[in-house]
Design an enzyme around this catalytic site. Structure first.
Site, short mmCIF file in Angstrom:
data_model
loop_
_atom_site.label_atom_id
_atom_site.label_comp_id
_atom_site.label_asym_id
_atom_site.label_seq_id
_atom_site.Cartn_x
_atom_site.Cartn_y
_atom_site.Cartn_z
N GLN A 103 10.17 -17.43 -13.27
CA GLN A 103 9.59 -18.54 -12.51
C GLN A 103 10.68 -19.27 -11.72
O GLN A 103 10.50 -19.62 -10.56
CB GLN A 103 8.91 -19.54 -13.46
N GLU A 120 7.34 -24.87 -11.12
CA GLU A 120 7.59 -25.33 -9.75
C GLU A 120 9.04 -25.74 -9.49
O GLU A 120 9.50 -25.72 -8.35
CB GLU A 120 6.71 -26.55 -9.45
N ASN A 161 1.80 6.69 14.08
CA ASN A 161 0.70 5.72 14.17
C ASN A 161 1.18 4.28 13.96
O ASN A 161 0.38 3.40 13.68
CB ASN A 161 -0.41 6.06 13.17
N LEU A 163 -1.07 10.18 21.78
CA LEU A 163 -0.55 11.15 20.82
C LEU A 163 -0.25 10.36 19.57
O LEU A 163 0.62 9.48 19.59
CB LEU A 163 0.75 11.78 21.31
N ALA A 214 12.62 -2.17 10.70
CA ALA A 214 11.45 -2.11 9.80
C ALA A 214 11.92 -1.86 8.37
O ALA A 214 13.03 -2.23 7.98
CB ALA A 214 10.46 -1.06 10.27
N ARG A 233 21.74 -7.11 17.55
CA ARG A 233 20.41 -7.68 17.34
C ARG A 233 20.48 -8.91 16.46
O ARG A 233 21.42 -9.06 15.67
CB ARG A 233 19.46 -6.65 16.74
N CYS A 241 2.74 -11.37 -10.78
CA CYS A 241 1.29 -11.22 -10.59
C CYS A 241 0.92 -9.75 -10.57
O CYS A 241 -0.22 -9.38 -10.82
CB CYS A 241 0.84 -11.91 -9.30
N CYS A 246 0.82 -1.22 0.00
CA CYS A 246 0.00 0.00 0.00
C CYS A 246 0.85 1.27 0.00
O CYS A 246 0.36 2.34 0.36
CB CYS A 246 -0.90 -0.01 1.23
C1 LIG Z 1 5.67 -2.96 10.34
C2 LIG Z 1 6.42 -2.44 11.54
C3 LIG Z 1 7.71 -2.87 11.75
C4 LIG Z 1 8.42 -2.43 12.85
N1 LIG Z 1 9.68 -2.89 13.04
C5 LIG Z 1 10.38 -2.48 14.12
C6 LIG Z 1 11.69 -2.96 14.36
O1 LIG Z 1 12.24 -3.75 13.60
N2 LIG Z 1 12.33 -2.52 15.47
C7 LIG Z 1 11.76 -1.64 16.33
O2 LIG Z 1 12.39 -1.28 17.29
N3 LIG Z 1 10.54 -1.17 16.12
C8 LIG Z 1 9.84 -1.58 15.05
N4 LIG Z 1 8.57 -1.11 14.86
C9 LIG Z 1 7.98 -0.25 15.89
C10 LIG Z 1 8.23 1.19 15.64
O3 LIG Z 1 9.55 1.52 15.85
C11 LIG Z 1 7.35 1.97 16.62
O4 LIG Z 1 6.05 1.63 16.35
C12 LIG Z 1 7.50 3.44 16.41
O5 LIG Z 1 8.78 3.87 16.72
C13 LIG Z 1 6.48 4.24 17.21
O6 LIG Z 1 6.50 5.57 16.75
P1 LIG Z 1 5.19 6.32 16.22
O7 LIG Z 1 5.57 7.72 15.98
O8 LIG Z 1 4.60 5.62 15.09
O9 LIG Z 1 4.25 6.18 17.48
P2 LIG Z 1 2.68 6.27 17.57
O10 LIG Z 1 2.08 4.98 17.15
O11 LIG Z 1 2.19 7.47 16.89
O12 LIG Z 1 2.54 6.44 19.14
C14 LIG Z 1 2.94 5.41 19.99
C15 LIG Z 1 2.70 5.75 21.47
O13 LIG Z 1 3.63 6.74 21.84
C16 LIG Z 1 2.97 7.85 22.43
N5 LIG Z 1 3.67 9.03 21.96
C17 LIG Z 1 4.01 9.33 20.70
N6 LIG Z 1 4.71 10.46 20.68
C18 LIG Z 1 4.80 10.88 21.94
C19 LIG Z 1 5.39 12.00 22.55
N7 LIG Z 1 6.07 12.90 21.85
N8 LIG Z 1 5.26 12.11 23.87
C20 LIG Z 1 4.58 11.22 24.61
N9 LIG Z 1 4.01 10.15 24.09
C21 LIG Z 1 4.12 9.98 22.77
C22 LIG Z 1 1.55 7.78 21.95
O14 LIG Z 1 0.70 8.31 22.92
C23 LIG Z 1 1.33 6.30 21.76
O15 LIG Z 1 0.89 5.73 22.96
C24 LIG Z 1 7.83 -1.52 13.76
C25 LIG Z 1 6.53 -1.07 13.53
C26 LIG Z 1 5.83 -1.53 12.44
C27 LIG Z 1 4.44 -1.06 12.22
S1 FES Z 2 3.91 -10.30 -5.39
FE1 FES Z 2 3.45 -10.98 -7.36
S2 FES Z 2 4.80 -9.78 -8.57
FE2 FES Z 2 5.38 -9.28 -6.56
S1 FES Z 3 -1.19 -3.37 3.34
FE1 FES Z 3 -0.14 -1.72 4.15
S2 FES Z 3 1.80 -2.54 4.53
FE2 FES Z 3 0.68 -4.27 3.96
#
Ligand SMILES: Cc1cc2nc3c(=O)[nH]c(=O)nc-3n(C[C@H](O)[C@H](O)[C@H](O)COP(=O)(O)OP(=O)(O)OC[C@H]3O[C@@H](n4cnc5c(N)ncnc54)[C@H](O)[C@@H]3O)c2cc1C
Ligand code: FES
Ligand code: FES
Length: 1336
Positions: free
Chosen positions: A1201, A1267, A270, A266, A347, A431, A119, A57
């Protein structure tokens, strides 16, 4: 709480168009919004997981920064972006980049022309990742391309062509042949001419590419610049159906809000809040989003360190640290460099651009990669609230969420202060994850030590570990006890003991891998110990001796290199007509549409009038009686139309043993009990949660093969093949060995989850279904049975599927029946899109297998007798398990000529979801057992496995164990070429030298040979039909019964029709597959698609050409259009049905013989890996594949393939791991916990060569290659075992050890037994229930 009347207008831009959303709902994410809600409906962005983990997405967000006056473009995963966070942003989706209707963008063109789409489901996301990179760096480096693609999954291609398309934008885009320094693309193809035939290497022509002109990109909307610079900004409030979103514009405003709504999260990136809402059912009535608040975005440096604003994304943090590291002396930046190392793999690029530093620190995730380092580096958190500012240490108590050390609910993180490191101070981040990038750590750590000046006496020590408990844990007691100690081996030994006592992972801990995680804790500590010793030595070599040279390689993680390689294939005959496309690397017919996103998948079809969405309620018990189903609350919820149960099935609810809706009892976790139909998916899902089912468990509950054997629980009868006299042979052999091999299952992880649109018709009980399937006839059969109507009333249409790999052979029939029953009951069209988690839970995958073998052999490595028994975990219903078992029994001899051979197999009936077809159909599992016993024989005979393979390989025209004659000449050629061209023996020698010099890293190589069969032993299953219409303008409509799954079947069919009709491919159109146009078509599987449909298309075309012949003869110089007009005037039918009766295969299981398969595909592959014995990580250094393609109809598609299957196989054999609880609950239900390969896993050097052979039985002497490559991935598994063997040999351990698959980091680490693995306490298995168990 704010009232709805306060709701503001949400203003942002999508693809240059202004969006004013008067009723912006905080619960709506951008992906849903652009696909379903926004009036323009940009459906080209795809849904793959909904949790940020797949990249399907990906879109670009651009924002103007009024402070710097710069526009910032960055990639995001739209599924995690709440629309309310987009105020003032410009969003570019793939539609905004380019389209067929307007102009395609060079990124799209090159992805398509480099064959980077199969695909096409991942393609829009891939395009957006590369496009966004180019917006920031028009001439990127190959490393930047790799980094940009790290968050995008592709299940089809194996990534090589995608990376290659990206690399065409790099300044030095051409690959340099290692050593020669010469570009493969520039190679004179004549130079590669080998004995008989010319070899080609060019799969596309770079000269055709349009140049990238950055000045042509759309401009950032000036209105958004004005909005951003407006000094009179005010707080914004968006009121949704259930929630309120508030965006403050000043810090004071934010603090006020936080004081008023202390529980409101906050929302910044997200990336924590979003997944918690979606997957953990969290609910927040109010969101506060200070995203973009200037006070949160800054970097300031002082003499002591650096303060970074909490709003900085992790990508911005990375950039800021890079600058600091480049400007400051090394000794001051140790913490920063440790952070940078983790940031590279944390990530993918999208998440790093969304997630913020403040969000990361504040959410205190137990798996955090950054917090342990920040803590070790003595960082502090600057907090602010209405009450004022304060600093708290980012230390153990904070990370362990001690209330007194934590944020108060009204406080926010303003910034983080990271002090500089000092001279006698070392900081490291370590890690290990299942996959190098974009995977949560299995264990990570941040460690630091300060010494008394000029000594190795510990003054201060800190160790923090992530993923070892519910929070990051500090080994503070251990650290305290070690103060004053010398940094030496004795200290290390105590440290390891004490830290294991202090960081206790309970035996039943969530996440499992308990012993491994304990081992990692001390292995990472050991790495840190060595690193510090090396650092001390650098500071004072006289005082502090260096670490042994053999240990040096323990210090470095595997680098992420940009892969390179060459693909070699046959050139077409120079005498072939230039118009004839057969044999050329023609681009996938839909490639451009894939890249622009205009290729329509099922869920891209527009919403229908009265359409309802379906959500499933699945069983939570593996085996239980259903006592009651209470749907009353669900039915009372808004938007709910109905709840559908077994009672509503008008016909068969159990068709051939497959149950549609559970009735009376459930037989696995994940079985569909009922479905809810509602006006939106959100409503349906919400209601599904409210359906209350009470169960009463039934014994026995059988989950594993071993339990099935105990209970004698089987499906079908035993299958057996025997040749020679096995018992007699055992009496005369030099040695006999026995063993067991476990091979776990695999999830298809097609990028498009199962999707069905079922439309009831008003008349005659007709029902129309649109779905992505490999077998429309099967869907038709099941739907007709469920509705109790003749099949003629059911029409199934499939245009394309976003990957299938066997997973869409039978399951769409079950899900089709489920949807059709709902459509029938409600009278409304039903849209049924499985969420990724449901798809993984319900549809199951490859069969786990247990092999038990007894092998008799001579001391020279000749195998005389094999007695092998296979058991597969079939799950709870028959599905395709019988056929999978038959294939295992027939194919498992693989390439080895064993005179006395007995092979028996059984399908175990268990209480798991029913396993099903998967690329290779059992062969990839069974051959692990074969290769394992070959390895065991080699070990006993003191030979290399390759030598034992060579000795036992089929050498001349022979009979298989089931007495089918074949000539293995191409096998010998592939094997020989593979050994020679990969320089196997020289590299094996080099690996041994490497291994002698390195104690903690080992290299291993393996070559595996392959004899694979296509098709199936039942003749009527290879019949096929096609329909060709010629219209009066000369255009041709081509229809056949095969399904386009990404393999390029339609492209090849056009190539066939083009040759047969002698017209350019542009005259030929191929629309869709349907049960209306070609009835009773067999499944598209078993590598037979091109073979059988190609013959049918050829037949139809030849019939038409025969009819046209008299006309052509009369007017030989005439044009096609003239001949067609003439034919019409002469009343000659211009439509023909083509038919292929099928290959005349058969198998007599009574006699244990038959001509089971039409022909054999041969191959060999050589892989070389390096393993890290301390962590269990591995790196694939090089793979050479030699595949007998006979004559490839389309080398680009066939290489695609082979490469794609190889990477899928490699994933299966190494990192893909399904986790089941002892109760039969599947834990791994998404990309977060099931890891398919990404760009970082593919071989650093990847060479694929097509070997030419004859295959007159198949169309144009081609071979089915869909395959075969899968099994070749096992060369990686056995290379890993070779490396592990080297490690074990050095440690004085036995050469033989149990081989199983997958060779995960856990398995590698725990097999490389050493002082650390010995030190780890083991738990008595009778005292706890493990979190997950092996089901093979
Ligand atoms: C697909 C995916 C893969 C990931 N892989 C990793 C990885 O490999 N290693 C790793 O360490 N992390 C990983 N993460 C986690 C990622 O690092 C954290 O989700 C991210 O850092 C959170 O930040 P955000 O801004 O999105 O927080 P948000 O989701 O926006 O907020 C998270 C929380 O923090 C609070 N908050 C945010 N900002 C503040 C602020 N300024 N003051 C007080 N509270 C606050 C919010 O209230 C909420 O409760 C992954 C996440 C995803 C979705
Ligand atoms: S997932 Fe099918 S071409 Fe990448
Ligand atoms: S559908 Fe959004 S990352 Fe997989």
């Amino acid at each position: 709480m704010p009232s709805p009347s306060n709701s503001d207008e949400l203003i942002f831009f999508v693809n240059g168009r202004k969006v004013i959303e008067k009723n912006a709902d905080p619960e709506v994410n951008l992906l849903f919004y652009v696909r379903k809600v926004h009036i323009l409906v940009f459906r080209c962005t795809k849904y793959g997981c909904g949790g940020g983990g797949c990249g399907a997405c990906t879109v670009m967000v651009s924002r103007y920064n009024p402070k710097t006056k710069k526009i910032h473009h960055y990639p995001v995963t739209a599924c995690l972006v709440p629309i309310c966070s987009l105020y003032g942003a410009a969003v570019t989706t793939v539609e905004g980049v380019g389209s067929i209707k307007t102009r395609i963008h060079p990124v799209q063109e090159r992805l398509a022309k480099c064959h980077g789409t199969q695909c096409g489901f991942c393609s829009p996301g891939m395009v957006m990742s590369i496009y966004t990179l180019l917006r920031n760096h028009p001439e990127p480096t190959p490393e930047q391309i790799m980094e940009a693609l790290g968050g995008n999954l592709c299940r089809c291609t194996g990534y090589r062509p995608i990376i290659e398309s990206g690399k065409t934008f790099c300044e030095s885009s051409v690959c340099q042949l290692k050593g020669s320094g010469k570009c493969c693309m520039d190679q004179d193809e004549q130079a590669l001419e080998n004995r008989q035939e010319k070899i080609c290497t060019k799969l596309y022509d770079e000269d055709e590419f349009q140049p990238l002109d950055p000045s042509q990109e759309p401009i950032f909307p000036p209105e958004l610049i004005r909005m951003a610079e407006d000094p009179n900004k005010r707080r914004l409030t968006f009121q949704g159906e259930r929630t309120t979103w508030i965006t403050p514009v000043t810090l004071d405003d934010l603090l006020e809000l936080k004081a008023n709504f202390p529980k409101a999260p906050l929302v910044m990136g997200n990336t924590t809040v979003g997944p918690a809402i979606k997957f953990k059912d969290e609910f927040h009535p109010i969101f506060i989003s200070p995203l973009g608040l200037p006070e949160l975005y800054f970097v300031t440096t002082t003499d002591d360190g650096v303060t970074i604003g909490a709003g900085y994304s992790l990508a911005q943090l990375n950039d800021a640290l890079q600058i600091i590291v480049s400007e400051q002396p090394k000794e001051k930046t140790k913490t920063f460099r440790a952070l940078l190392k983790q940031l590279r793999t944390l990530a993918g690029a999208q998440i790093r651009n969304m997630a913020t530093l403040g969000g990361h620190v504040a959410s205190q995730p137990h798996f955090s990669d950054l917090n342990p380092i920040l803590a070790a580096g003595n960082a502090t958190i600057n907090l602010i609230s209405k009450e004022g500012e304060r600093q708290i240490p980012l230390n153990g108590p904070f990370l362990e969420r001690a209330p007194e050390a934590n944020l108060k609910s009204e406080e926010i993180v303003l910034s983080i202060f990271i002090p500089y490191s000092t001279q006698w101070h070392f900081v490291s981040g370590l890690r290990l994850a299942q996959r190098q990038e974009n995977a949560f750590a299995i264990v990570n750590a941040g460690m630091s030590v300060k010494f008394e000046d000029n000594t190795n006496t510990v003054r201060e020590l800190q160790m923090f570990f992530g993923s070892v408990g519910p929070t990051v844990l500090s080994a503070s007691q251990t650290c305290r006890r070690l103060v004053g100690r010398q940094w030496d081996d004795e200290m290390l030994s105590d440290a390891c003991q004490w830290v294991l006592d202090e960081i206790h992972i309970p035996p039943a801990a969530e996440g499992g891998m308990v012993t491994y995680r304990r081992t990692l804790i001390i292995s990472l500590l050991f790495k840190f110990y060595l690193k510090v010793r090396q650092g001390l030595n650098k500071m004072d070599p006289q005082k502090f001796p260096d670490i042994p040279e053999k240990f040096l390689s323990a210090l470095e993680d595997f680098p992420i290199e940009t892969p390179q390689g060459i693909q070699m294939f046959q050139c077409v005959d120079p005498h072939q007509s230039p118009q004839d496309p057969v044999g050329h690397p023609v681009m996938h017919q839909s490639a451009i549409k894939h890249a622009t996103g205009e290729a329509i998948f099922c869920d891209d079809m527009p919403r229908l009038d009265q359409e309802l969405f379906l959500a499933v309620v699945t069983s939570t018990r593996a085996h239980a009686k259903i006592i009651s189903i209470d749907t009353s609350e669900a039915l009372s919820l808004p938007g709910v139309a109905d709840v559908i149960t077994a009672e509503d099935v008008p016909g068969d609810n159990n068709h051939h043993g497959e149950i549609f809706y559970a009735q009376n009892e459930v037989i696995c976790v994940g079985q569909i009990v009922c479905t809810v139909a509602a006006d939106t998916y959100a409503h349906a899902k919400e209601a599904a949660k409210k359906v209350k089912i009470t169960y009463e468990d039934i014994e026995p509950r059988i989950i594993t093969i071993e339990q099935a054997l105990e209970h004698n629980s089987f499906l079908f009868s035993e299958k057996k093949i025997e040749q020679g006299d096995v018992e007699h042979a055992f009496k005369y052999v030099d040695q006999i060995i026995e063993g067991e091999v476990h091979v776990e299952g695999q999830e298809h992880f097609y990028m498009e989850t199962q999707t069905i649109l079922a439309i009831p018709k008003a008349e005659d009980k007709e029902m129309v279904l649109h779905l992505g399937t490999q077998f429309p006839t099967h869907v038709q059969e099941y739907v007709a049975a469920a509705l109790s109507v003749p099949r003629s009333r059911i029409a199934c249409h499939m245009k394309r599927a976003g990957g299938a790999f066997g997973g869409k052979v039978t399951k769409p029939a079950l899900l089709g029946a489920i949807s059709a029953v709902a459509a029938n009951k409600t009278g409304c069209p039903i849209r049924f899109i499985l969420e990724r988690g449901d798809d993984m839970l319900i549809t199951a995958g490859r069969h786990p297998l247990l092999g038990k073998y007894k092998i008799g052999f001579m001391n020279n490595g000749v195998i005389k007798a094999v007695d092998v028994k296979y058991y597969i975990n079939g799950g709870c219903t028959p599905d395709e398990s019988e056929m999978v078992l038959e294939f295992i029994v027939l194919k498992s001899e693989n390439a080895y000529d064993i005179p006395n051979f007995r092979c028996q197999g059984r399908v175990c009936k268990t209480n798991l979801p029913s396993n099903t077809a998967f690329r290779g159909f059992g062969f990839p599992q069974a051959t692990v057992v074969v290769e394992a016993y070959i390895n065991a024989v080699a070990s006993q005979c003191n030979l290399l496995p390759e030598e034992v393979k060579e000795i036992n390989l089929y050498k001349r025209t022979s009979k298989t164990a089931y007495k089918q004659t074949f000539n293995p000449e191409p096998l010998r050629k592939c094997w020989k070429d593979c050994l020679e061209k990969s320089s196997f023996y020289a590299r094996k020698q080099a690996a041994e030298e490497f291994n002698q010099k390195n104690y903690w890293k080992k290299r291993g190589l393996s070559v595996v040979p392959m004899k694979y069969t296509i098709g199936i032993p039942i003749a009527y299953y290879s019949q096929a039909a096609a329909l060709v219409h010629i219209y009066l303008d000369g255009s041709v409509l081509l229809i056949h019964g095969g399904c386009e799954l990404g393999q390029g079947l339609n492209t090849k069919m056009i190539q066939v029709a083009s040759r047969e009709l002698n017209i350019p491919p542009s005259h030929i159109h191929l629309s869709e597959t349907s049960t209306i146009t070609v009835p009773n078509a067999v499944f598209t599987a078993g590598s037979m698609g091109t073979d059988i449909n190609g013959k049918a298309v050829q037949n139809a075309c030849q019939i038409l050409m025969a009819r046209l012949q008299p006309i052509i003869r009369k007017n030989p110089k005439g044009k096609w259009e003239e001949w067609i007009a003439q034919a019409f005037e002469e009343s000659i039918s211009l439509s023909a049905t083509g038919y292929f009766k099928g290959y005349q295969t058969n198998m007599d299981w009574e006699k244990e013989e038959g001509n089971a398969f039409p022909y054999f595909v041969y191959g060999a592959s050589c892989s070389e890996v390096e393993i890290d014995c301390l962590t269990g990580a591995h790196k694939l250094l090089r793979t050479d594949i030699f595949m007998d393609a006979a004559f490839s109809i389309n080398p680009a598609l066939d290489i695609g393939q082979v490469e794609g299957a190889f990477i899928q196989g490699m994933g299966f054999y190494t990192i893909e791991e399904l986790k089941y609880s002892p109760e039969g609950v599947l834990h791994s239900r998404g990309p977060d916990d099931y890891k398919i390969p990404t760009v970082t896993e593919i071989p650093e050097e990847f060479y694929v060569t097509f070997v030419h052979s004859q295959n007159p039985i198949a169309i144009y002497s081609s071979k089915g290659l869909g395959e075969a490559g899968m099994f070749l991935g096992s060369s990686v598994l056995f290379a890993i075992y070779d490396a592990v063997t080297a490690a074990r040999r050095e440690r004085g351990l036995s050469k033989t050890f149990a081989i199983s698959s997958p060779a995960t980091p856990e398995l590698i680490r725990m097999t490389c037994v050493d002082q650390f693995t010995d030190m780890v306490p083991r738990d008595d298995p009778s005292t706890f229930t493990p979190w997950s168990i092996r089901v093979s």
